[in-house]
Design a protein around this motif. Structure first.
Motif, PDB file in Angstrom:
ATOM      1  N   GLY A   1       0.782  -1.231   0.000  1.00  0.00           N
ATOM      2  CA  GLY A   1       0.000   0.000   0.000  1.00  0.00           C
ATOM      3  C   GLY A   1       0.812   1.278   0.000  1.00  0.00           C
ATOM      4  N   MET A   2       2.120   1.177   0.008  1.00  0.00           N
ATOM      5  CA  MET A   2       2.970   2.364   0.057  1.00  0.00           C
ATOM      6  C   MET A   2       2.982   3.122  -1.264  1.00  0.00           C
ATOM      7  SD  MET A   2       6.493   1.627   2.150  1.00  0.00           S
ATOM      8  CE  MET A   2       6.550   1.848   3.935  1.00  0.00           C
ATOM      9  N   VAL A   3       3.298   4.418  -1.150  1.00  0.00           N
ATOM     10  CA  VAL A   3       3.647   5.240  -2.303  1.00  0.00           C
ATOM     11  C   VAL A   3       5.157   5.432  -2.262  1.00  0.00           C
ATOM     12  CG1 VAL A   3       3.445   7.493  -3.420  1.00  0.00           C
ATOM     13  CG2 VAL A   3       1.433   6.444  -2.355  1.00  0.00           C
ATOM     14  N   LEU A   4       5.818   5.072  -3.351  1.00  0.00           N
ATOM     15  CA  LEU A   4       7.277   5.087  -3.399  1.00  0.00           C
ATOM     16  C   LEU A   4       7.791   6.140  -4.371  1.00  0.00           C
ATOM     17  CD1 LEU A   4       7.945   1.233  -3.613  1.00  0.00           C
ATOM     18  CD2 LEU A   4       7.927   2.652  -1.557  1.00  0.00           C
ATOM     19  N   GLY A   5       8.841   6.845  -3.975  1.00  0.00           N
ATOM     20  CA  GLY A   5       9.562   7.709  -4.891  1.00  0.00           C
ATOM     21  C   GLY A   5      10.617   6.878  -5.587  1.00  0.00           C
ATOM     22  N   LEU A   6      10.598   6.886  -6.896  1.00  0.00           N
ATOM     23  CA  LEU A   6      11.466   6.004  -7.685  1.00  0.00           C
ATOM     24  C   LEU A   6      12.555   6.814  -8.374  1.00  0.00           C
ATOM     25  CD1 LEU A   6       8.635   3.819  -9.258  1.00  0.00           C
ATOM     26  CD2 LEU A   6       9.968   3.346  -7.185  1.00  0.00           C
ATOM     27  N   GLY A   7      13.795   6.556  -8.002  1.00  0.00           N
ATOM     28  CA  GLY A   7      14.916   7.299  -8.546  1.00  0.00           C
ATOM     29  C   GLY A   7      15.286   6.879  -9.956  1.00  0.00           C
ATOM     30  N   THR A   8      16.378   7.471 -10.434  1.00  0.00           N
ATOM     31  CA  THR A   8      16.857   7.232 -11.803  1.00  0.00           C
ATOM     32  C   THR A   8      18.301   6.759 -11.757  1.00  0.00           C
ATOM     33  OG1 THR A   8      15.376   8.892 -12.748  1.00  0.00           O
ATOM     34  CG2 THR A   8      17.350   8.363 -14.008  1.00  0.00           C
ATOM     35  N   GLY A   9      18.656   5.865 -12.663  1.00  0.00           N
ATOM     36  CA  GLY A   9      20.032   5.396 -12.738  1.00  0.00           C
ATOM     37  C   GLY A   9      20.131   3.900 -12.546  1.00  0.00           C
TER      38      GLY A   9
ATOM     39  N   ALA B   1      11.255   7.128  -0.517  1.00  0.00           N
ATOM     40  CA  ALA B   1      11.905   7.366  -1.806  1.00  0.00           C
ATOM     41  C   ALA B   1      13.220   6.601  -1.810  1.00  0.00           C
ATOM     42  CB  ALA B   1      12.158   8.853  -2.027  1.00  0.00           C
ATOM     43  N   VAL B   2      13.524   5.976  -2.930  1.00  0.00           N
ATOM     44  CA  VAL B   2      14.746   5.178  -3.049  1.00  0.00           C
ATOM     45  C   VAL B   2      15.497   5.605  -4.309  1.00  0.00           C
ATOM     46  CG1 VAL B   2      15.702   2.858  -3.244  1.00  0.00           C
ATOM     47  CG2 VAL B   2      13.625   3.238  -1.888  1.00  0.00           C
ATOM     48  N   ASP B   3      16.784   5.878  -4.147  1.00  0.00           N
ATOM     49  CA  ASP B   3      17.579   6.346  -5.283  1.00  0.00           C
ATOM     50  C   ASP B   3      19.037   6.007  -5.045  1.00  0.00           C
ATOM     51  OD1 ASP B   3      18.154   7.569  -7.689  1.00  0.00           O
ATOM     52  OD2 ASP B   3      17.259   9.498  -7.166  1.00  0.00           O
ATOM     53  N   GLY B   4      19.843   6.168  -6.068  1.00  0.00           N
ATOM     54  CA  GLY B   4      21.275   5.983  -5.951  1.00  0.00           C
ATOM     55  C   GLY B   4      21.964   7.312  -5.708  1.00  0.00           C
ATOM     56  N   ALA B   5      23.288   7.311  -5.765  1.00  0.00           N
ATOM     57  CA  ALA B   5      24.076   8.535  -5.609  1.00  0.00           C
ATOM     58  C   ALA B   5      25.401   8.340  -6.326  1.00  0.00           C
ATOM     59  CB  ALA B   5      24.308   8.857  -4.136  1.00  0.00           C
ATOM     60  N   ASP B   6      25.991   9.464  -6.729  1.00  0.00           N
ATOM     61  CA  ASP B   6      27.286   9.420  -7.402  1.00  0.00           C
ATOM     62  C   ASP B   6      28.438   9.477  -6.405  1.00  0.00           C
ATOM     63  OD1 ASP B   6      26.329   9.457 -10.207  1.00  0.00           O
ATOM     64  OD2 ASP B   6      25.491  11.379  -9.590  1.00  0.00           O
ATOM     65  N   GLN B   7      28.205  10.167  -5.295  1.00  0.00           N
ATOM     66  CA  GLN B   7      29.173  10.202  -4.194  1.00  0.00           C
ATOM     67  C   GLN B   7      28.410  10.379  -2.881  1.00  0.00           C
ATOM     68  OE1 GLN B   7      32.045  13.406  -4.853  1.00  0.00           O
ATOM     69  NE2 GLN B   7      33.503  11.970  -5.763  1.00  0.00           N
ATOM     70  N   VAL B   8      28.970   9.792  -1.819  1.00  0.00           N
ATOM     71  CA  VAL B   8      28.416   9.970  -0.472  1.00  0.00           C
ATOM     72  C   VAL B   8      29.577  10.191   0.484  1.00  0.00           C
ATOM     73  CG1 VAL B   8      27.005   8.985   1.359  1.00  0.00           C
ATOM     74  CG2 VAL B   8      26.531   8.384  -1.017  1.00  0.00           C
ATOM     75  N   ASP B   9      29.513  11.266   1.275  1.00  0.00           N
ATOM     76  CA  ASP B   9      30.583  11.518   2.236  1.00  0.00           C
ATOM     77  C   ASP B   9      30.194  10.957   3.613  1.00  0.00           C
ATOM     78  OD1 ASP B   9      29.002  13.349   3.652  1.00  0.00           O
ATOM     79  OD2 ASP B   9      30.094  15.123   2.986  1.00  0.00           O
ATOM     80  N   PRO B  10      31.083  10.994   4.605  1.00  0.00           N
ATOM     81  CA  PRO B  10      30.786  10.392   5.909  1.00  0.00           C
ATOM     82  C   PRO B  10      29.598  11.026   6.637  1.00  0.00           C
ATOM     83  CG  PRO B  10      33.153  10.667   5.653  1.00  0.00           C
ATOM     84  CD  PRO B  10      32.507  11.388   4.503  1.00  0.00           C
ATOM     85  N   SER B  11      29.213  12.242   6.248  1.00  0.00           N
ATOM     86  CA  SER B  11      28.071  12.912   6.884  1.00  0.00           C
ATOM     87  C   SER B  11      26.769  12.695   6.127  1.00  0.00           C
ATOM     88  CB  SER B  11      28.360  14.417   7.004  1.00  0.00           C
ATOM     89  OG  SER B  11      29.481  14.650   7.828  1.00  0.00           O
ATOM     90  N   PHE B  12      26.772  11.757   5.175  1.00  0.00           N
ATOM     91  CA  PHE B  12      25.592  11.448   4.368  1.00  0.00           C
ATOM     92  C   PHE B  12      25.251  12.555   3.378  1.00  0.00           C
ATOM     93  CE2 PHE B  12      23.011   7.867   6.508  1.00  0.00           C
ATOM     94  CZ  PHE B  12      24.158   7.223   6.914  1.00  0.00           C
ATOM     95  N   ASN B  13      26.162  13.482   3.133  1.00  0.00           N
ATOM     96  CA  ASN B  13      25.955  14.441   2.055  1.00  0.00           C
ATOM     97  C   ASN B  13      26.199  13.721   0.734  1.00  0.00           C
ATOM     98  OD1 ASN B  13      25.582  16.752   3.793  1.00  0.00           O
ATOM     99  ND2 ASN B  13      27.784  16.689   4.155  1.00  0.00           N
ATOM    100  N   LEU B  14      25.419  14.078  -0.284  1.00  0.00           N
ATOM    101  CA  LEU B  14      25.482  13.384  -1.559  1.00  0.00           C
ATOM    102  C   LEU B  14      25.806  14.328  -2.704  1.00  0.00           C
ATOM    103  CD1 LEU B  14      21.985  11.583  -1.373  1.00  0.00           C
ATOM    104  CD2 LEU B  14      24.101  10.840  -0.256  1.00  0.00           C
ATOM    105  N   ILE B  15      26.420  13.782  -3.745  1.00  0.00           N
ATOM    106  CA  ILE B  15      26.384  14.381  -5.074  1.00  0.00           C
ATOM    107  C   ILE B  15      25.541  13.456  -5.940  1.00  0.00           C
ATOM    108  CG2 ILE B  15      27.675  14.759  -7.213  1.00  0.00           C
ATOM    109  CD1 ILE B  15      29.879  16.017  -5.670  1.00  0.00           C
ATOM    110  N   LYS B  16      24.539  14.042  -6.586  1.00  0.00           N
ATOM    111  CA  LYS B  16      23.687  13.324  -7.520  1.00  0.00           C
ATOM    112  C   LYS B  16      23.570  14.152  -8.802  1.00  0.00           C
ATOM    113  CE  LYS B  16      19.855  11.524  -6.169  1.00  0.00           C
ATOM    114  NZ  LYS B  16      20.151  10.361  -7.041  1.00  0.00           N
TER     115      LYS B  16
END
Length: 232
Positions: free
Chosen positions: A24-32, A84-99
């Motif tokens: 029954g969930m609504v999911l955010g679907l990422g790209t990649g 929401a589920v997605d990937g990332a191009d980089q993740v630093d130790p503080s959970f900051n992302l580059i996408k």
């Protein structure tokens, strides 16, 4: 490290993310590529009778979701996104992302911040001690005066800014905008940089995702590792 190995790590992370999905969930679907593994895994759940609805971040994702039996909400709806589920191009130790490597960063960020929980799936090579250096920061800009915008980004970051191209022509996002990739040696303060960039006219959105990720699932040669963000 072969592409086959990395694909296996992405797949294992995607399968682990299924534990967060309920009927029954609504999911955010990422790209990649990693998001693709997750959506295909969702297809098995739908085939087994699970009822899911989704919000797509790109035409590519929408096509895959449709093939997987996931009903998509209209882009103009008010979405009650559970996860929401997605990937990332980089993740630093503080959970900051580059996408934004796939060019869908604007829609991805809208969906990520709209969700009650944002889960990021990566293979272990995407973990870095600091953002930048090995991956440029994508910045979505409007086409009007983009060279002036790029010049302002260069002045702010003291970095090389390159217009992204595809098949010899400027790459266009699904919103009709351009992307400039900013090659920075190191991003020491992602939050400060993101705020400064948003003061430059012509910038639509940056590929810096700050305080967005709630759960990080990492596929590694030793197995899957899961981390939860801690915030004040």
């Amino acid at each position: 490290m072969s592409d086959t190995d990395l694909s296996a790590y992405k797949r294992s992370a995607a399968l682990t993310a299924l534990d967060y999905v309920k009927d029954g969930m609504v999911l955010g679907l990422g790209t990649g590529s990693t998001a693709k593994e997750f959506i295909m895994a969702l297809g098995t759940k739908v085939a087994a009778g699970m009822k899911l609805r989704g919000v797509s971040t790109s035409r590519e994702t929408a096509t895959l979701a449709d093939r997987s039996g996931i009903v998509l909400l209209d882009d103009n709806d008010h979405w009650p996104i559970d996860v929401a589920v997605d990937g990332a191009d980089q993740v630093d130790p503080s959970f900051n992302l580059i996408k934004g490597g796939g060019g869908a960063l604007l829609k991805e960020k809208i969906v990520a911040v709209s969700a009650k929980q944002f889960i990021v799936l990566i293979d272990y090579t995407k973990r870095v001690p600091f953002l930048g250096k090995t991956f440029p920061l994508p910045i979505e800009v409007i086409s009007f005066g983009w060279r002036n915008t790029a010049r302002a980004i260069e002045a702010l970051t003291r970095s090389r800014v390159v217009l992204r191209e595809q098949a010899g022509a400027p790459f266009r996002t699904e919103s009709g905008n351009l992307i400039v990739d900013t090659h920075m040696a190191r991003i020491d303060n992602p939050r400060e940089l993101d705020a400064a960039l948003h003061h430059i006219p012509g910038i639509v959105e940056t590929g810096l995702f700050i305080d967005c990720a709630d759960v990080l699932i990492v596929g590694t040669p030793q197995g899957v590792e899961t981390y939860h963000a801690t915030r004040p």
